[in-house]
Write a protein that holds these residues in place. Structure first.
Motif, PDB file in Angstrom:
ATOM      1  N   GLU A 189      74.588  32.339  37.603  1.00 29.50           N
ATOM      2  CA  GLU A 189      73.348  32.256  38.202  1.00 29.50           C
ATOM      3  C   GLU A 189      72.397  33.682  37.766  1.00 29.50           C
ATOM      4  N   VAL A 190      73.182  34.806  37.975  1.00 28.93           N
ATOM      5  CA  VAL A 190      72.669  35.934  37.380  1.00 28.93           C
ATOM      6  C   VAL A 190      72.203  36.076  35.949  1.00 28.93           C
ATOM      7  N   ILE A 191      73.190  35.365  35.001  1.00 28.02           N
ATOM      8  CA  ILE A 191      73.004  35.694  33.753  1.00 28.02           C
ATOM      9  C   ILE A 191      71.877  34.596  33.315  1.00 28.02           C
ATOM     10  N   GLU A 192      71.891  33.410  33.895  1.00 26.44           N
ATOM     11  CA  GLU A 192      70.468  32.470  33.556  1.00 26.44           C
ATOM     12  C   GLU A 192      69.242  33.418  33.977  1.00 26.44           C
ATOM     13  N   ARG A 193      69.067  33.865  35.226  1.00 28.00           N
ATOM     14  CA  ARG A 193      68.184  34.717  35.687  1.00 28.00           C
ATOM     15  C   ARG A 193      67.715  35.905  34.610  1.00 28.00           C
ATOM     16  N   PHE A 194      68.572  36.513  33.961  1.00 34.87           N
ATOM     17  CA  PHE A 194      68.412  37.468  32.852  1.00 34.87           C
ATOM     18  C   PHE A 194      67.790  36.867  31.696  1.00 34.87           C
ATOM     19  N   TRP A 195      68.308  35.771  31.317  1.00 31.59           N
ATOM     20  CA  TRP A 195      67.726  35.134  30.058  1.00 31.59           C
ATOM     21  C   TRP A 195      66.228  34.731  30.412  1.00 31.59           C
ATOM     22  N   VAL A 196      66.071  34.261  31.482  1.00 27.46           N
ATOM     23  CA  VAL A 196      64.822  33.533  31.885  1.00 27.46           C
ATOM     24  C   VAL A 196      63.670  34.860  31.886  1.00 27.46           C
ATOM     25  N   ASP A 197      64.163  35.979  32.395  1.00 25.13           N
ATOM     26  CA  ASP A 197      63.377  37.110  32.316  1.00 25.13           C
ATOM     27  C   ASP A 197      63.140  37.556  30.858  1.00 25.13           C
ATOM     28  N   VAL A 198      64.243  37.705  30.144  1.00 24.09           N
ATOM     29  CA  VAL A 198      64.367  38.025  28.620  1.00 24.09           C
ATOM     30  C   VAL A 198      63.126  37.241  27.816  1.00 24.09           C
ATOM     31  N   CYS A 199      63.208  35.947  28.276  1.00 31.68           N
ATOM     32  CA  CYS A 199      62.075  35.055  27.787  1.00 31.68           C
ATOM     33  C   CYS A 199      60.720  35.351  28.130  1.00 31.68           C
ATOM     34  N   LYS A 200      60.600  35.461  29.389  1.00 34.77           N
ATOM     35  CA  LYS A 200      59.072  35.894  30.025  1.00 34.77           C
ATOM     36  C   LYS A 200      58.596  37.225  29.142  1.00 34.77           C
ATOM     37  N   PRO A 207      62.861  48.533  39.613  1.00 36.75           N
ATOM     38  CA  PRO A 207      62.403  48.963  38.456  1.00 36.75           C
ATOM     39  C   PRO A 207      63.576  48.810  37.566  1.00 36.75           C
ATOM     40  N   THR A 208      64.811  49.204  37.760  1.00 38.81           N
ATOM     41  CA  THR A 208      66.179  49.199  37.097  1.00 38.81           C
ATOM     42  C   THR A 208      65.966  47.830  36.455  1.00 38.81           C
ATOM     43  N   TYR A 209      65.957  46.822  37.152  1.00 44.00           N
ATOM     44  CA  TYR A 209      66.081  45.585  36.662  1.00 44.00           C
ATOM     45  C   TYR A 209      64.977  45.625  35.391  1.00 44.00           C
ATOM     46  N   GLN A 210      63.650  45.631  35.848  1.00 42.40           N
ATOM     47  CA  GLN A 210      62.569  45.659  34.633  1.00 42.40           C
ATOM     48  C   GLN A 210      63.063  46.239  33.567  1.00 42.40           C
ATOM     49  N   ARG A 211      63.887  47.468  33.797  1.00 36.58           N
ATOM     50  CA  ARG A 211      63.908  48.400  32.597  1.00 36.58           C
ATOM     51  C   ARG A 211      65.024  47.743  31.697  1.00 36.58           C
ATOM     52  N   LEU A 212      66.036  47.056  32.527  1.00 35.73           N
ATOM     53  CA  LEU A 212      67.258  46.381  31.756  1.00 35.73           C
ATOM     54  C   LEU A 212      66.487  45.411  30.849  1.00 35.73           C
ATOM     55  N   ILE A 213      65.727  44.459  31.346  1.00 40.03           N
ATOM     56  CA  ILE A 213      64.982  43.513  30.290  1.00 40.03           C
ATOM     57  C   ILE A 213      64.456  44.404  29.370  1.00 40.03           C
ATOM     58  N   GLU A 214      63.548  45.355  29.540  1.00 39.47           N
ATOM     59  CA  GLU A 214      62.676  46.035  28.460  1.00 39.47           C
ATOM     60  C   GLU A 214      63.741  46.606  27.443  1.00 39.47           C
ATOM     61  N   VAL A 219      77.591  45.417  25.938  1.00 36.53           N
ATOM     62  CA  VAL A 219      78.326  44.815  26.833  1.00 36.53           C
ATOM     63  C   VAL A 219      77.407  45.276  28.421  1.00 36.53           C
ATOM     64  N   ILE A 220      77.165  44.236  29.163  1.00 37.04           N
ATOM     65  CA  ILE A 220      76.618  44.276  30.487  1.00 37.04           C
ATOM     66  C   ILE A 220      77.326  43.909  31.603  1.00 37.04           C
ATOM     67  N   SER A 221      77.501  44.780  32.598  1.00 41.50           N
ATOM     68  CA  SER A 221      77.963  44.479  33.810  1.00 41.50           C
ATOM     69  C   SER A 221      77.380  43.393  34.492  1.00 41.50           C
ATOM     70  N   VAL A 222      77.705  42.260  34.814  1.00 41.98           N
ATOM     71  CA  VAL A 222      76.961  41.420  35.641  1.00 41.98           C
ATOM     72  C   VAL A 222      76.567  41.577  37.063  1.00 41.98           C
ATOM     73  N   ALA A 223      77.669  42.454  37.759  1.00 40.37           N
ATOM     74  CA  ALA A 223      77.618  43.119  39.133  1.00 40.37           C
ATOM     75  C   ALA A 223      76.135  43.733  39.182  1.00 40.37           C
ATOM     76  N   ALA A 224      76.312  44.668  37.976  1.00 38.77           N
ATOM     77  CA  ALA A 224      75.179  45.654  38.192  1.00 38.77           C
ATOM     78  C   ALA A 224      73.801  44.931  37.952  1.00 38.77           C
ATOM     79  N   VAL A 225      73.886  43.884  37.291  1.00 40.09           N
ATOM     80  CA  VAL A 225      72.513  42.997  37.019  1.00 40.09           C
ATOM     81  C   VAL A 225      72.235  42.363  38.340  1.00 40.09           C
ATOM     82  N   GLN A 226      73.196  42.085  38.980  1.00 41.78           N
ATOM     83  CA  GLN A 226      73.195  41.238  40.292  1.00 41.78           C
ATOM     84  C   GLN A 226      72.493  42.156  41.458  1.00 41.78           C
ATOM     85  N   GLN A 227      73.079  43.430  41.367  1.00 43.78           N
ATOM     86  CA  GLN A 227      72.487  44.417  42.350  1.00 43.78           C
ATOM     87  C   GLN A 227      71.096  44.745  42.053  1.00 43.78           C
TER      88      GLN A 227
END
Lengths: 373, 428
Positions: B272-283, B230-237, B215-223
């Motif tokens: 938008e946030v969710i799309e961005r997340f998946w794009v970065d997972v893909c990268k 680095p928090t965002y990079q860690r999320l992806i990792e 379960v992932i909070s979209v608001a937190a990802v957005q932030q």
């Protein structure tokens, strides 16, 4: 409720068109034009008639007949996984219209595919198979050897046929005076073979068998007994895959040389097909390449992306057939690895795509606690 | 299973050659086969193994080796001992003969549970899977090296690997003689193994097929995205680690994502946030060479199409240009859907208003729930609230922050392995 598409699909016209197309004469571009339009109609037919198939298409952004009609290229025709037939009943006709049930050989998993045929589909399969095979063996029915046991002895199930049974039944139409080379215990019927050779040995004859059975039960038995026959005017058709033969290090040339040695037959054609698409088989030409007939085509897809692969690049084989009317198996993603050798330019003279099958996709080193076996 | 699927490993033969289990009636000589929990010798063996695992953790499989070595480091073992002794007032004895049938493909799993069993003094027999790969061979190599030292000769007797078919009578003999049988595997495998009788006083501990989700909070990802932190990079990792490190095949692998929409301004923003997340997972996948191929793709397509067939409401493939993995959007998760999941790079995806309205379907058999962008307190409150309502069975037994989903813990599927592997004593 889904609105029925207004008579997009007249079975009589459709079958008529299919049987009117020359088997190997069309250039790929010409063929695709017709093929695409026909397979879209077929896709629509299954969309209308098979609730489960419709669900699959809808999940893939093909929500209406119009969207199916808008498909512009053969590569974009949706496929279903061939394994789906192992887990679900998929048919586009009423139960009462099913006249025949086929089971796949199910070599890689215990579960077998179930393929439901109605009268039209069964007939179409048989007619198309005849047309394809006749282009290799001639129109005349020939005395026939079958490297298997008679259907009365096996290759059937309680309610249908195994893939082998279906193959034997289909191919048997090409011949007369059938002699089965194996008994119910899969032992060589040497007396039968001798009698057949004495009567028909010097005239054109047809031999058919599944590659592994032919090898392990006929050729190896003849070698063990040090017996050879001579059918100089014979044509051998065989199918079923090379997996087991590869495991004993037998390749196509080795296979052929042993066959020539033991049966004296020079004309040997391997063909590729599957229980889920009986009829429109891919027969190997004089040069050993498999050819797409007018009623079928293949697309090779990249092993990591499923996008269409480059010419010559190995990938996952998708098979397309215009024959399945009673079940949505007209476009299937297989578990076979293959590559397209070329298009329209095989030296045998046949047009269209020609390819080779490189075997089953290798079992990956899957990690995870999904099984302990 | 045919021969070409088994990679014969010299190392296995070596270890199996050590197999001297007494067999038949199991006249277990306590002096030889049992030991006190946390004995000096077991600890010494585990300590050395832990060091060697961490030393050898480079290149391929370094994460697996490091994680295993780290789990059994001296400090962790000492802490485990302290906890156990505190709980039991130092009255501890082994359960006896422990027979573990290890899973095929989380190669290190047989060691987590197997070493714990050794540490707690049990005579430990482990039937290892016949599916072998390089990591498995490497582990066996390390074990053999250590076990061939004279100082550990008694460990060789108390801790044995068995290499045999499921149909081998050995399985039946050991089953008849053991006190605890631990089964890992698919439901079918476990059912089949359970048909093999145990002695009346023995028990089965089985770890059947489960699934896990995040379960992932979209608001937190957005932030995090807007800060480009680095928090965002860690999320992806973390997400990729939990989803892909075991090819999405383990019970703990993340196979579904539930997006919590609370705190997001607008629906479109969330998308938008969710799309961005998946794009970065893909990268991330591209950068780290994560991909699925061949049979895996066919399995994925089969599962995804099977889901479309069994899905009660509409579902949509959302993969876009990405071809490394697929996403299937569903209006809600269900056990029927999850039962079709075969891993191999497929994510079920759904969005809900807030954590409070999140109810897992009963019988879904969630192993682990990973969370991100939500506090431990929020999760804890959610769990407490969920336990007040039915179905209680649907409440996951394990919730961890994202990034830790595949980590082994002594409490697994709700069972404390240390307790299961020892005999509880009562002083009246």
């Amino acid at each position: 409720m889904i609105e029925k598409t207004q008579e997009l699909f007249s079975r009589t016209d459709y079958v008529h068109t299919l049987l009117g197309m020359p088997v190997y004469d069309s250039l790929q571009a010409q063929k695709e034009e017709v093929f695409l339009s026909l397979i879209k109609n077929l896709t629509n037919h299954h969309f209308d008639c098979c609730d489960r198939y419709r669900r699959v298409l809808k999940s893939q952004q093909l929500a209406s007949p119009q969207e199916i009609q808008n498909i512009a290229h053969l590569d974009d025709v949706p496929f279903v996984s061939v394994n789906l037939f192992k887990h679900f009943t998929l048919k586009s006709v009423a139960e009462s219209d099913v006249v025949k049930l086929l089971y796949s050989s199910g070599t890689t998993s215990q579960q077998k595919s179930r393929v439901y045929l109605d009268k039209d589909t069964a007939q179409l399969q048989s007619k198309v198979l005849m047309r394809i095979m006749q282009s290799f063996v001639g129109k005349q029915r020939l005395p026939m050897l079958i490297a298997d046991m008679p259907l009365s002895e096996g290759n059937t199930t309680d309610d249908g046929y195994t893939a082998r049974g279906a193959g034997i039944q289909g191919l048997a139409f090409l011949g007369h005076h059938h002699t089965y080379l194996l008994d119910r215990n899969m032992q060589l019927n040497l007396d039968g073979l001798r009698a057949f050779a004495a009567t028909y040995g010097q005239q054109p004859v047809l031999l058919f068998g599944f590659t592994w059975v032919l090898w392990s039960k006929v050729i190896l038995s003849l070698e063990e007994k040090q017996v050879s026959f001579s059918f100089p005017k014979g044509v051998l058709l065989h199918s079923g895959g090379w997996k087991k033969l590869r495991s004993v290090a037998v390749d196509n040339p080795t296979f052929n040389s042993h066959v020539i040695n033991r049966l004296g037959t020079q004309k040997i054609h391997n063909f590729y097909g599957m229980a889920e698409q009986v009829g429109s088989v891919y027969v190997g030409c004089e040069l050993g390449y498999l050819h797409c007939p007018s009623t079928a085509d293949i697309i090779v897809r990249h092993v990591q992306t499923l996008q269409p692969a480059e010419l010559g690049e190995p990938g996952i084989i998708q098979v397309l057939s215009l024959l399945p009317l009673s079940y949505p198996g007209h476009s299937l993603l297989t578990e076979d690895l293959g590559r397209i050798i070329g298009v329209d330019d095989c030296r045998c003279g046949r047009r269209g795509k020609y390819f080779e099958v490189l075997g089953r996709l290798p079992k990956s080193e899957l990690r995870g606690c999904s099984d302990t076996l | 299973m045919s021969n070409d699927e088994i990679m014969p490993a010299e190392a296995v033969k070596h270890t199996v050659a050590r197999l001297t289990y007494p067999g038949g009636a199991f006249a277990v000589d306590e002096e030889v086969y049992l030991d006190r929990p946390f004995s000096a010798q077991s600890k010494a063996f585990i300590s050395q193994l832990s060091h060697r695992l961490m030393e050898s953790a480079s290149g391929e499989f370094s994460n697996d080796l490091m994680a295993l070595g780290f789990w059994f480091r001296d400090a962790a073992v000492n802490q485990l001992q302290a906890e156990q002794e505190k709980e039991t007032q130092a009255l501890l004895k082994p359960v006896g003969v422990v027979f573990q049938v290890a899973p095929g493909n989380v190669e290190t799993l047989f060691l987590y549970c197997g070493l714990l069993s050794l540490l707690l003094g049990n005579f430990t027999l482990i039937r290892v899977s016949r599916r072998r790969n390089r990591l498995f061979d490497k582990l066996l190599g390390l074990l053999n090296e250590l076990l061939s030292l004279p100082v550990f000769s008694s460990i060789c007797q108390r801790w044995q690997l068995i290499d045999c078919d499921h149909s081998d009578p050995t399985i039946g003999q050991i089953s008849a003689g053991c006190d605890l049988r631990i089964l890992w595997g698919s439901d079918a495998t476990i059912q089949a193994l359970r048909q093999i009788p145990l002695k009346p006083s023995a028990k089965d501990l089985s770890f059947a097929a489960r699934c896990s989700l995040a379960v992932i909070s979209v608001a937190a990802v957005q932030q995090a995205v807007s800060d480009d932190s680095p928090t965002y990079q860690r999320l992806i990792e973390y997400f990729c680690r939990d989803a892909f490190s075991l090819k999405q095949q383990a019970c703990t692998s993340c196979r579904a994502v539930v997006w919590i929409l609370e705190g997001v301004d607008a629906q479109s923003c969330a998308a938008e946030v969710i799309e961005r997340f998946w794009v970065d997972v893909c990268k991330y996948c591209l950068r780290h060479g994560i991909n699925f191929a061949g049979v895996e793709l066919v399995q994925r397509v089969t599962a995804r199409q099977a889901m479309a067939i069994v899905c009660e409401n509409d579902c949509q493939v959302l993969s876009g240009e990405n071809v490394l993995f697929e996403r299937l959007q569903v209006s809600e998760l269900s056990s029927t859907l999850m039962a079709q999941h075969a891993g191999c790079g497929l994510f079920l995806e759904t969005a809900i208003k807030d954590m409070c309205s999140f109810v897992l379907p009963d019988a879904m058999g969630v192993q682990t729930l990973g969370y991100w962008g939500l506090s431990k307190a929020q999760i804890s409150a959610w769990l407490q609230d969920a336990l007040k309502r039915a179905p209680m069975r649907a409440v996951p037994a394990r919730t961890v922050p994202l990034g830790q989903m595949n980590q082994f813990e002594r409490v697994w599927d709700g069972y404390d392995l240390c307790r299961e592997l020892t005999c509880q004593m009562v002083i009246g």
